[in-house]
Write a protein that holds these residues in place. Sequence first.
Motif, mmCIF file in Angstrom:
data_model
loop_
_atom_site.group_PDB
_atom_site.id
_atom_site.type_symbol
_atom_site.label_atom_id
_atom_site.label_comp_id
_atom_site.label_asym_id
_atom_site.label_seq_id
_atom_site.Cartn_x
_atom_site.Cartn_y
_atom_site.Cartn_z
ATOM 1 N N ALA A 270 -6.270 -0.294 -8.380
ATOM 2 C CA ALA A 270 -6.990 0.935 -8.054
ATOM 3 C C ALA A 270 -6.387 2.134 -8.779
ATOM 4 N N ARG A 271 -5.073 2.103 -9.017
ATOM 5 C CA ARG A 271 -4.401 3.204 -9.706
ATOM 6 C C ARG A 271 -4.513 3.058 -11.218
ATOM 7 N N ARG B 98 0.830 -1.205 0.000
ATOM 8 C CA ARG B 98 0.000 0.000 0.000
ATOM 9 C C ARG B 98 0.866 1.258 0.000
ATOM 10 N N TRP C 129 -13.547 -7.926 -13.246
ATOM 11 C CA TRP C 129 -12.291 -7.214 -13.009
ATOM 12 C C TRP C 129 -11.323 -7.591 -14.123
ATOM 13 N N PRO D 211 -6.859 0.926 -13.368
ATOM 14 C CA PRO D 211 -7.957 -0.047 -13.501
ATOM 15 C C PRO D 211 -8.073 -0.669 -14.889
ATOM 16 N N GLU E 180 -4.471 -5.388 -5.674
ATOM 17 C CA GLU E 180 -5.608 -4.484 -5.516
ATOM 18 C C GLU E 180 -5.161 -3.029 -5.503
#
Length: 319
Positions: free
Chosen positions: A79-80, A47, A115, A82, A75
Motif C-alpha cells: 500500500a505504501r 501494520r 498486483w 505499490p 499488503e
Amino acid sequence: MSDVPLPSAAASADLPDVAPHAPALARQIRRLAALPEAPWLHGEVGRRLADKLVPIRIEPAHWVDWSAFLGAGAEAVAARYPEARRWIMEPHAALFERSLAAWQAGQSSPWWRRWRQASSPVSQADAPRPDGWPADGVQMVWANMTLHASADVPALLAHWHSLLDVGGFLMCSGLGPDTATELRGVYRALGWPLPTVDFIDMHDLGDELVQAGFQDPVMDMERLTLTWPDATAMLAELRTWGGNVAVGRHAGLRTPRWRERLLQALEAHCRRPDGRLGLTVELVYGHALKPLPRPKLAAETRVSLDDMKRMVRHGHDRT
C-alpha cells in the motif's frame, strides 16, 4: 511483469542461526509454519511498523520481505510502495514451503496477477540470488517480528546489511524484554524455569545495528496489554506466537496435572479488575540506513572491487 523463475528449494539449507545452534527454535518454527495463517499479533505489529514508513522519502524499487509468511506485512508495504518489486526470503525450509505455495497459488489468480508484487520470487535466505535480483541489492529489507526468532542477532543483521544497496534501509521489529512479565512471574512463583528467552532491548539493538555496519539507527518501543476471558484462551493464543526455547526449559512433555496447575496459577496472578486475564507485550522497532562503505585508512588500504564501484557510482549520484 512476467513471472520470475524460482530457485530450487532442494539446493538450499537452513540458516546456521536456526537449525544447528538452536534445535528448539527450529522445531518451533516448523510448528508455526504449519499454522493456517500468520498470528494475529504479527499482522498487527506489521501494520504499526508500516505506519513508520510514511515519513521516509526513499522510494524502493526492490524490497525484501524477510520471513514473509510469519511477518504478514506484504499488503501494508504494498500500500505504501505499490510499484516496488517484492522479493520473498524465508530463513527456514518449512517457511519457504509455505511462502512458495502461497506464491504459486497467487499466480493462477487473475486479481493477484494484476498486483505487481505477485511476480516476486521466493527463496531461502542462503540460496543464490535468483534471476532478476538487482546487481547492487535492494533498497529496503522488511523484517517484521523476526528479531526474537533468531539465535544470533548480530549474524542476522549482517545478513540483512548484505542484501541492501548503499542508501537502502532496514525496517525490523520484534518482542522486547518486558514481554510476558506476568507469565514469567507465575513461573518464578511456582519455582519453574523461565518460559521465555531474554528478548533484545531497544538500546542493545541500536548498538548491534551500528556494529553490523548500519548508520543512523532509529529505535522505538511500545507496550500493549492483551486480554483474554480465561487462561485456556490465553495459552491457546500464546502457542500461535511460538514456544519456549529458553535454555533450562522443562525437558520432555508436561502432564495434564502440570497444565492444570499452570491454568490455576494464571487465573490467580493475571486476573485484571475488569475480570479478564492480561499479559504485557513490549514491541521493539528498528530503522537504519546502509551508508557508503568507509575503508579504514592505513599505510596500505584495500577496498573490494564491488565497494569501489559503489563508492564511485554513488559519488557521481550526489554531484
